[in-house]
Structures are given as C-alpha cells and as structure tokens.
Scaffold this active site. Structure first.
Site, PDB file in Angstrom:
ATOM      1  N   GLY A  35      21.111  97.066 -26.741  1.00  0.00           N
ATOM      2  CA  GLY A  35      21.830  96.200 -25.366  1.00  0.00           C
ATOM      3  C   GLY A  35      22.416  94.906 -26.038  1.00  0.00           C
ATOM      4  O   GLY A  35      21.482  94.074 -27.099  1.00  0.00           O
ATOM      5  N   GLY A  40      22.543  87.471 -26.887  1.00  0.00           N
ATOM      6  CA  GLY A  40      22.347  87.655 -28.307  1.00  0.00           C
ATOM      7  C   GLY A  40      21.650  88.932 -28.407  1.00  0.00           C
ATOM      8  O   GLY A  40      23.058  89.760 -27.861  1.00  0.00           O
ATOM      9  N   ALA A  41      21.620  90.219 -28.431  1.00  0.00           N
ATOM     10  CA  ALA A  41      20.393  90.851 -28.743  1.00  0.00           C
ATOM     11  C   ALA A  41      19.470  91.673 -28.053  1.00  0.00           C
ATOM     12  O   ALA A  41      18.377  91.036 -28.855  1.00  0.00           O
ATOM     13  CB  ALA A  41      21.753  92.084 -29.668  1.00  0.00           C
ATOM     14  N   ASP A 151      17.133  85.226 -11.216  1.00  0.00           N
ATOM     15  CA  ASP A 151      17.804  85.962 -11.642  1.00  0.00           C
ATOM     16  C   ASP A 151      17.843  87.825 -11.400  1.00  0.00           C
ATOM     17  O   ASP A 151      17.918  88.576 -12.503  1.00  0.00           O
ATOM     18  CB  ASP A 151      18.522  86.327 -13.186  1.00  0.00           C
ATOM     19  CG  ASP A 151      19.720  86.581 -13.656  1.00  0.00           C
ATOM     20  OD1 ASP A 151      20.358  87.104 -13.060  1.00  0.00           O
ATOM     21  OD2 ASP A 151      19.845  86.806 -14.583  1.00  0.00           O
TER      22      ASP A 151
END
Length: 1001
Positions: A35, A40-41, A151
């Site tokens: 992802g 970032g990742a 979120d």
C-alpha cells in the site's frame, strides 16, 4: 528550538520509551509493499523472532515539516498504545531507523475499498451491515474513552482472515473530545470539521457522519461528490443538504440508518452507542457473511492475477520465438480488463487525506491476522528471492502453488508452451510459490496503480496538504493569541486584585492605628480627668480650709469683740455683783463659744456637703465629658470607615472599567485576527481553485493537442482507405474497359478498330478523370468533416469544462460568503455576550456596593445605638448612686452660676465642653447634657446653638471654678435657680429615630 522538540530526538524519557531500541531491518524480513499513501508506504513483513506475519507502516520524518511529521508520529504511537479492542488494529511496536519510523501492526487481508476495487460492483446490504456493525463497535469504544478517529472511510476499515472488522489509520485521531482541528479526507468530512475553526468544536459524532458516507461508498462504489474537485467538495458539504442513497433497491432500515448518520446538525445526529441499537445492524444475518465475501474476493483476486500471469507468459513466449511484435489484440484485452477500474474509489481521493501521516483509502493492509508460519529454510530463501523480484518490478503477484497448478491445467496453451518458456518464466513461477503465506484481497495491479497515482498526483496532494497546513497554522495562531490574551487578562486581574488587597491592608492598618490612637486618647483623658478631679478636690479643700481659718479668726475676733462688749456692759452696770458678773460673763462666754462651736460645726458640715456635692457634680461632668469624647471618637472612626469604603468602592468601579476596556480590546483583537485569517484562507482557497481551473484547462488543452497530433494518423488511415477504394474502382474499370475493348474488337470490322480504340481510350480517360475528381472530393470532404468534428467535439468539451469550473467557482464564492456571514454573526454574538457579561458584572458590583453600604449604615447605627445605650446606662447608674447618696439629679445636672465665676489655681482647660459637648454630634446640635442628643432640655437651658441664662457666654474649654461660700451652698440647697435636666430614661430608640443617628459628612 528545544532539543526535545527536534525531529527524532529521544532526550525526553517519555518520548524515548515509545520506541524500541532494536534495528528493525534485523527483526523483519520479506518486506513487500502492499500500500502507498501520502505518509509513505505499508509493507508486508515477517518477524524473524516469532515467524509472525505483520504489517509495517514506514513514515519518514525528514525533509520539509520534519517537526510536524515527528509530532504526528508521536501522537499516533501514543494513540495506538492506548487502544485495545477487538475492532481496532493491534499495535505491536515502533522502531526508528534513518529518519524513518517503522510502525509495526498486525497484518490484515485488505480494506473494504479493496472489495469494491476487486468486484467492480457495490456490496450487498447484508455485507454492508456486517462491516458497519464492526466499525460501530470500534467507534463506540473510542468515543467512550473521549477519542475521535476523524478519518473513517472504507479504506480505513480492514478485514481479517476470520472475517473480523478492524479500524485502522489513527494518524488523524484525536485523544481528546471535543476537538477543533481541520483533519480528515475531504469527501468523508463532516460539516462541523470543515467549519471547525469558524464555528467551534466538535465531538465523536463526526465519525458517525463519516460512517454514513462510508455506507454510501460501499453501496454506490464511491462517496458522494467524488467526481468533484476535493476542495470544491469541501465547500459543497459545508453548505448544501446531506447526501442520500440514490437507488431504490435498498431497504428502509438501511436508508434510515444512513439518513440518521448524515444529519447536518450534530445535535440531531445519534451517537455510536445509539446506532448499535439500530435495526439495520441488529437484523439477523449469516455469521459467515464476511468470511464468504473475503473468500469470493480472494478467488477474484487470484483470477485477475492469473489473467495477468497468462498475458505475461504469452508475451514472453512470443518474444522468445518471434521477437518483439505489436500485440494489438492483447492491448485491447488488457484495456477491456483494466479500463473498468477507473471509476472506483482509488488512491487519488485517498491521497487527498488531510493528515500527512494518515493511511490512504486503499492502502490499509496493516491489520490483525497472523498467517501460518513458514516451515522450512528453503521456503525462507524462496521468499527472499521473491521479495527481490517484487521490489524490482514494483508489483505484487499473489498465487499459491496449488493455484498455479490449477490454472496451468485449465490452460492447455500454457501447459503446452511451458517446456519452451525462457528462464524469466521459471523465475516468476518460483516467485509465486514463495508467496504461499501472503494472503490478500488486493490485486497486484491495484498496488502498482496506487503507486503510480501517488507519484502523478503530487501537485494535487501538495495543494491539499498546503491547505491543511494553512488551516492548522491559522488555528495555532488563533490559539496562541487567545492564550497570550488570556495570560494578559490573568496578569491584569492579579494586578488589580493585588492593588485592591494592598488598599484594604492599608485601610486596615490605618483603622488599627486610629483605634490605637483612640484608645490612647481615652486612657490619656481618663488620667487627665483623674488628675483634674484630684486637683478640684484639693482646691476646694484648700479653699474650705482657708475659709475655716478665716471663720475661726473671725470667731476669735468676734469672741474678743463680744467679750469686750460684755465687759463694757458689765462695767457700765456697777450694781451687779462681781461674782454675778463673772458668772454672767462666763455664761455669755460659754454661750458664745457654744454658738461659735455650732457655727463651726455647721460650717464644717456645709463644707463637707459642698465638697461631696461638687465632687459628685464634677464626676458627673467628667462622665459627660468622657461620653462626648467617646462620641467624637466613634464618629471619627465611623467616618473613617465610610471614607475607606467609598475609596474601596471607587477602586472597584475603576477596576471594573479597566477590566471592561481590556475585555473589549481583547475581543476586538481576536476578531480582527479571525477576520484576517478568514481573508487569508479565502484567498488561498480562491488561489487553489484558480490553479485547479488552470490545471484542468491545461490538461484539456494537452488532450486536444494530442488529439490534433493523432489526427493525421487517423486521416492518413482514412485517406488510405479511400485510396484503396479508388484503386479497386480503377481496377474494376480497367477490367471492364479491357472486356469491352475485346468485345468491340471482335464485333467490329478491322478497319474501324483504330477509331473504336481511340473512342474507348477517350472514354476511359474521361471516366478516370471523373473518378479522380471524385477521389479528390472525397479526400477533401473527409478532411474537412473530420477536422470539423474534432473542432466541435473539442469546443463542446471546452464549454462543458468551463461550465463545470464556473459552477465550482460560484460554489466557492457562495461558501466564502456564507463563512463571512457566519463569522460576522459570531462576532456580533460574542460582542453581545460580552456586553451582557459586563452589564451583569456591573450590576452585581453595584449590588455588592449597595449591600456593603447598607451593612456599613447598619453597623454605624448599631454602634451609635449601643454607645448611647451604654452611656445611658452609665448615667442612669451614676444618678441612681447619687440619689442613694442623697443628691438631687437637678442639683447635679448643672453647676451653680457662681461656680463659673472663679477658677481654682492650676486648673487646665477641658478638651471637651462639659456642659454642652463639643458642638453638634451626629449631625445635630447637642443640648447641655447627653440625655437627649439633638433635643432641647425640658425646663432647662436651650441647646448650645441658643445659649441663655447664666450659662450664656461661657466659652468652650473654659476652666470651671466653684465659689466656695456658704451663701452659694445655701442658695443652692434652699432651692435657688436650678436647671431641670432631662431624665436618662428617655428612649434611645426614639432618640435615634428622631435624628440622633449619624449624618454622614
């Protein structure tokens, strides 16, 4: 900047204990990117200590805004450490390496948005209910601990292998409720979050709104307004009505649930605990609904990855045998399979997520399930090799060995060509086998596309990040100003309190000093009175002794004179015998001596009575003088208290005015700052919108340029097609010409052949010329038509884009106008509230002043009343004692007139008028005695203001003299002129009510 605030600093023990000290690269292997987002990742990894599968979220805190990134990392780690719930992601630890935080969490198969990506269709209602139920349980846990996720969306709701729902990505979460920060992902934001800085705080109900939007996302594959610019969506959400489900196929329970979640007013919106009791989530559903959904998704992912695998094998096979070739058919096939994904909720929307450390909508592959561990070393080596392949190709392919065998058996072409495949295919097979423990519901193309979109949409993401940063900075500036003004207000209040306390202490010291002075005055006056009384007694005794001596001398002289007279009388009378004369003379002497002794005794008695009377009268005058002094001192003390209280009240009013002025100045400063921040925000929003408009127009122009550039190729193709048709027509005409020529030559005489050939040649030339004209006309018509169509299509696209951008700009203007109106209304409301508070505080202060004045008035009256009563009791006791001793009150009330005609030697002037006091007391003229202050004596002299009788003309402070004469005593005792005094039994209460209480000056 303090070292504890510097990014990566671990000098603070509280921050240092948040992170593990080990090197994460030595603890975790087989890292594979699953992802990507703005932070970032996210990587799949395996813990070498336990062989457990985990997800690692790598967050860099270097570069721009490093301190802000570091603070976000610390906040997220603290948040994850606090939460422990089956429906929230399990936190395993955090490590630091080379300005990058490795946030280790449990591994999940994927997110709810991945389900939409894979199946390309909405979820079923029962599946949405199951996912929503799990998310609600996690939210209820957060909200019960005063935390807000902020979120919530499908990309942040993860699924595990056993079908459990997990909330993830707490980078935007708030550990305190209510909050007022502008965070979240635009399309899922609640209106109160968008208006956070403008309208105040919000609570956990913002997550309920986001959950309602997520339900629509799961039911319609994308959230409302997703086809709109993210910034425009914010303005739309803030001022338009709540969205609803579009299709009629959903149940009333589902519709009611979504409508409840999307109530525009937060107070009308239910809490997460209340929604857990809603029939939409309580309805009976199969227990395996999510497990079945996950299994179907995994099967679909396997089929999609197998399809890509077969394409690659075919491509590699053809390259190995035929060399590079254009695979038009495969390109079309790939477009057929991949083109339908562009309408789903991809990472573009997720990368617009407001917090810089949040996981994007389709990158939430960090969650709970630990998959079976690898059993042999060979598998580990294969996985390491596979990891290298994945990272180098920037793609992820998920296929187990049995799945590969299954697909090879089902594809005869692949099975037939397998022995001839090049080494690359063998490496890919080995790569797939190494992923036997890597279960996921995310396709390889999704991960790859997400990475590409993250790189391509950096401009839009940076714009949203900049907008978010601006909102944060504005909020921070406003909070800093408010804290500064609050500190200034507290300091001002402390200074005023200190001034008031200092004044009160000074007043208390002055009052204590005055009381001590009064005590000293009373003691001094008592001593003076005692000395005066002693001197008065000594003076009277001296005069009486002198009078006695004079009296005795006069008696002696009178005795001698009488004796001489008697002797003369005896000498004149010669007939009386001498003895008889002697006896008569002795008898007369005895009579004279007896009379003189009686006179002396009477004189001594009268002197003693006079002394006792005058001493008693003097003591009464002394007592009245002391009473007058006490009245003067009490009046001075009460006036001093009144003056001090007036000064204190004046200071309180000045302090109130000062506080009021400061409060209004602070409010004006805050409102000016807020207006300036709103202006800057609106300017930034307008700039962003104009940049977005330019970017859209630029992209459209680029597209049109590409179309224009591609047009010659299409025109060439059509021209070749027309040319081919012309060539075919020419060939047909040529064949027809040859056939006709042969036929005519056979049927006509040989002599006419030349003419026939000439005529046929002319006819052929004419028809070819006509055909050439038609060809040119067709070419020109085709060129003009295609150019016109392209121009019209491009013009239509331009018009549509302009209308759309104009609508978005108008929407922004309307939103900003609404914000300005709301800000003005808020400022007016704040001003009115402040005016009300100030008015109320002024009223309370005035009420307090009035109460204190009334209390002081009551204290003054009580002091006067108690003083008068005590003095009345003292006078009454003195008069009673005088009556017991045989003295009349009328006699004691006033000195005889002769008493004022002389003064004894050494007598000092009294500091107080013993007969009439020291003038007006308590604002009224005093009588000769204090029995009835402010009233004339009944039957006696007039008040001091109107002196009469023998007392008239006696000056204040004159010495008192007493004429020591028996005649004066006899006159007084025989009922001479006396002044009748008022009885001390006169009611004190009536005296006060008649005006003897204080008159404040």
């Amino acid at each position: 900047m303090p070292s504890t605030n510097r990014a990566g600093s671990l000098k603070d023990p509280e921050i240092a204990e948040l992170f593990f000290k080990e090197d994460p690269e030595k603890l975790f292997t087989d890292l594979r990117e699953i992802g990507h987002g703005s932070f970032g990742a996210v990587y799949f990894a395996r813990d070498v200590r336990t062989n457990e599968v985990v997800a690692i979220k790598k967050m860099s805190y270097s570069g721009k805004q490093s301190t802000e990134k570091w603070q976000d990392i610390i906040k997220e780690v603290k948040f994850l450490q606090r939460i422990k719930h089956p429906n929230s992601i399990e936190y395993k630890g955090c490590y630091l390496r080379e300005h990058t935080a490795w946030l280790v969490m449990e591994y999940c198969l994927g997110s709810a948005s991945d389900l939409l990506e894979v199946h390309k269709k909405p979820l079923q209602e029962v599946e949405i209910a199951a996912i929503t139920h799990g998310a609600l349980q996690g939210l209820a846990y957060l909200h019960s601990h005063t935390m807000i996720h902020r979120d919530i969306k499908a990309g942040n709701i993860l699924l595990t292998e056993p079908g459990q729902v997990k909330l993830a990505d707490f980078g935007s979460a708030s550990m305190a409720s209510p909050a007022n920060s502008f965070v979240g992902t635009p399309y899922w934001m609640a209106p109160e979050v968008i208006l956070a800085m403008d309208e105040g705080q919000y609570d956990g109900k913002v997550d309920v709104w986001s959950l309602g939007i997520t339900c629509i996302e799961l039911a319609e594959r994308k959230p409302p307004l997703f086809n709109m610019n993210a910034m425009s969506a914010l303005y739309h959400i803030a001022q338009n009505e709540s969205p609803t489900l579009q299709s009629n196929e959903w149940s009333d329970y589902f519709r009611n649930f979504v409508d409840s979640c999307l109530q525009k007013i937060p107070q009308d919106r239910p809490t997460s605990e209340e929604l857990l009791k809603h029939m939409f989530v309580l309805r009976e559903r199969p227990e395996t609904v999510l497990i079945d959904l996950i299994q179907r998704t995994k099967d679909a992912v396997r089929e999609l990855d197998n399809l890509q695998y077969r394409k690659m094998k075919k491509l590699l096979f053809q390259e190995a045998h035929n060399g590079p070739a254009v695979e038009a058919q495969e390109e079309e096939e790939e477009q057929d399979h991949g083109g339908g994904r562009t309408g789903t909720v991809n990472s573009v929307g997720s990368n617009q997520s407001i917090p810089s450390m949040s996981i994007s909508a389709s990158s939430q592959s960090s969650s709970v399930n630990s998959l079976p561990d690898a059993s042999d070393d060979k598998s580990e080596l294969d996985m390491m090799e596979g990891d290298h392949t994945v990272m180098s190709n920037s793609s992820v392919i998920h296929l187990k060995p049995e799945e590969e065998n299954y697909q090879e058996e089902g594809d005869p072409r692949t099975r037939a060509s397998a022995p001839q495949s090049p080494p690359q295919v063998s490496r890919h097979k080995s790569h797939y086998r190494n992923r036997e423990h890597f279960a996921t519901i995310r396709t390889a193309s999704l991960v790859t596309r997400q990475m590409q979109e993250h790189e391509q949409d950096s401009e839009l993401r940076e714009q949203m990040s900049g907008y978010k940063r601006m909102r944060r900075q504005h909020q921070k500036q406003l909070m800093t100003l408010e804290n500064k003004l609050k500190a200034e207000m507290d300091e001002h209040r402390l200074r005023l309190d200190k001034d008031l306390e200092t004044q009160r202490n000074n007043f208390a010291a002055e009052m204590e000093k005055l009381i001590k002075k009064h005590q000293a005055s009373m003691e001094k006056e008592a001593k003076v009175m005692a000395n005066e009384e002693k001197k008065f007694q000594q003076h009277i005794q001296a005069q009486q002794k002198k009078e006695l001596n004079s009296f005795l001398e006069s008696q002696k002289r009178e005795y001698k004179l009488r004796k001489e007279q008697l002797k003369e009388e005896l000498n004149e009378n010669q007939s009386t015998p001498k003895k008889e004369k002697q006896e008569w003379l002795s008898k007369q002497k005895e009579n004279i001596q007896h009379f003189q002794a009686e006179e002396e005794a009477n004189l001594l008695r009268r002197q003693r009575q006079y002394l006792e009377l005058e001493c008693r009268r003097f003591k009464r005058r002394m007592l009245l003088g002391r009473h007058n002094l006490e009245q003067d001192l009490v009046r001075e003390e009460l006036n001093k208290r009144q003056t001090q209280k007036d000064l204190e009240h004046a200071m309180l009013l000045r302090q109130h005015e000062s506080m009021q002025e400061l409060e209004f100045r602070h409010l004006n400063t805050i409102q000016k700052m807020r207006c300036e921040l709103i202006r800057l925000q609106h300017q930034t929003e307008l700039t962003n919108q104009l940049e977005y408009n330019k970017r859209r127009e630029r992209e459209l122009r680029r597209k049109h340029v590409m179309e224009v550039r591609q047009q010659p190729k299409s025109l060439k193709s059509k021209e070749l097609q027309i040319k081919k048709q012309f060539q075919d027509t020419c060939k047909i005409q040529t064949r027809q010409y040859k056939a006709l020529r042969n036929h005519l030559l056979e049927t006509t005489p040989k002599s006419e052949h030349k003419a026939v050939l000439k005529r046929l040649k002319e006819e052929q030339t004419r028809k070819l010329a006509i055909l050439a004209e038609q060809y040119d006309h067709s070419i020109n018509e085709m060129l003009s038509t295609q150019a016109l169509r392209l121009d019209e299509a491009q013009e239509a696209e331009c018009q549509v884009l302009k209308m759309q951008l104009q609508q978005e700009l108008e929407l922004l203007n309307a939103y900003q106008s609404k914000i300005k109106m709301q800000a003005e209304a808020q400022h007016d409301r704040e001003l009115r509230e402040l005016e009300q508070r100030v008015s109320l505080r002024r009223a309370l202060l005035e009420q307090k002043i009035e109460e204190e004045m009334l209390a002081l008035q009551n204290e003054r009256t009580e002091r006067i009343r108690s003083l008068l009563e005590r003095q009345a009791r003292e006078i009454e006791a003195f008069d009673s004692e005088s009556m017991r001793l045989g003295f009349s009150n009328m006699v004691l009330s006033n000195l005889s007139p002769e008493a004022f005609s002389h003064s004894y030697p050494g007598a000092s002037s009294w500091s107080h008028n013993p007969t009439g006091g020291s003038g007006p007391h308590w604002g009224h003229p005093m009588g000769g005695t204090p029995q009835a202050w402010g009233h004339p004596m009944q039957g006696g002299p007039q008040p001091w203001g109107h002196p009469s009788g023998p007392m008239q003309g006696v000056p204040r402070g004159s010495s008192i003299g007493v004429r020591n004469s028996p005649q004066a005593l006899r006159r007084t005792a025989s009922g001479g002129r006396t002044e009748q005094g008022m009885s001390r039994s006169t009611s004190v209460t009536s005296q006060i009510s008649n005006g003897s209480h204080m008159s404040y000056t």
